[in-house]
Design an enzyme around this catalytic site. Structure first.
Site, PDB file in Angstrom:
ATOM      1  N   ALA A   1       4.052   6.794  -5.538  1.00  0.00           N
ATOM      2  CA  ALA A   1       3.407   7.106  -6.608  1.00  0.00           C
ATOM      3  C   ALA A   1       4.663   7.129  -7.588  1.00  0.00           C
ATOM      4  O   ALA A   1       5.955   7.093  -7.436  1.00  0.00           O
ATOM      5  CB  ALA A   1       2.878   8.492  -6.665  1.00  0.00           C
ATOM      6  N   ASP A   2       4.415   6.701  -8.980  1.00  0.00           N
ATOM      7  CA  ASP A   2       5.153   6.511 -10.063  1.00  0.00           C
ATOM      8  C   ASP A   2       4.520   6.865 -11.498  1.00  0.00           C
ATOM      9  O   ASP A   2       3.528   6.417 -11.628  1.00  0.00           O
ATOM     10  CB  ASP A   2       5.702   5.037  -9.990  1.00  0.00           C
ATOM     11  CG  ASP A   2       7.288   5.081 -10.752  1.00  0.00           C
ATOM     12  OD1 ASP A   2       7.748   6.168 -11.003  1.00  0.00           O
ATOM     13  OD2 ASP A   2       7.798   4.028 -11.065  1.00  0.00           O
ATOM     14  N   THR A   3       5.356   7.594 -12.178  1.00  0.00           N
ATOM     15  CA  THR A   3       4.845   8.116 -13.359  1.00  0.00           C
ATOM     16  C   THR A   3       5.584   7.550 -14.598  1.00  0.00           C
ATOM     17  O   THR A   3       6.674   7.502 -14.491  1.00  0.00           O
ATOM     18  CB  THR A   3       4.810   9.500 -13.438  1.00  0.00           C
ATOM     19  OG1 THR A   3       4.038  10.221 -12.345  1.00  0.00           O
ATOM     20  CG2 THR A   3       4.243  10.165 -14.649  1.00  0.00           C
TER      21      THR A   3
ATOM     22  N   GLY B   1       0.469   5.904 -11.354  1.00  0.00           N
ATOM     23  CA  GLY B   1      -0.094   5.019 -10.462  1.00  0.00           C
ATOM     24  C   GLY B   1       0.248   5.477  -8.979  1.00  0.00           C
ATOM     25  O   GLY B   1       1.317   5.786  -8.664  1.00  0.00           O
TER      26      GLY B   1
END
Length: 148
Positions: free
Chosen positions: A25-27, A62
């Site tokens: 996950a990456d924000t 994502g």
């Protein structure tokens, strides 16, 4: 890319356990069509926080789920509104060093929680892992792939 790298390492490195499922996950923070990633220095952090002061922005995370027979991705969005911040608030927050490893120069789960006047959507998405949507997607995948 993060999830793919971990997946490859777990499949090929004998010193690592074989992974059945990898979740990456990456924000990012988006304000006025501009992506605010992690600030490179104090000046950039101050600039980002001044931009967000008194404004609403969007946090997007994502998520990529990888398994032997699955490559699935989704994005979760949350609207976050900052109260108006004084320069003293901003300078002290930056002095503490917290903004430097966080998209948009803040972490909602830390002292910056005091800056948030409103949130529309998933709090955990802003933290960096939208737990309920992830759980729902894993359940769907598990049923579809007959994991359970």
């Amino acid at each position: 890319m993060k999830a793919n790298e971990v997946w490859k390492r777990c499949q090929s490195d004998e010193n690592l356990p074989t992974a059945d499922v990898v979740i990456g996950a990456d924000t990012v923070v988006v304000y006025k069509d501009q992506v605010l990633e992690k600030p490179k220095d104090a000046d950039q952090a101050i600039s980002m926080l001044r931009q967000l002061s008194g404004q609403t922005h969007t946090a997007l995370t994502g998520v990529h789920i990888l398994a032997k027979d699955v490559h699935y991705q989704f994005v979760t969005t949350t609207k976050v509104t900052f109260a108006s911040l004084s320069d003293d608030d901003i300078f002290e927050y930056v002095r503490q060093g917290e903004p430097f490893d966080k998209a948009g120069a803040y972490g909602i789960q830390g002292p910056a929680a005091l800056f948030i006047s409103n949130i529309e959507g998933d709090y955990w998405n802003v933290v960096g892992l939208p737990q309920h949507p992830l759980y729902q997607e894993l359940l769907k995948l598990a049923k579809t792939k007959q994991w359970i």
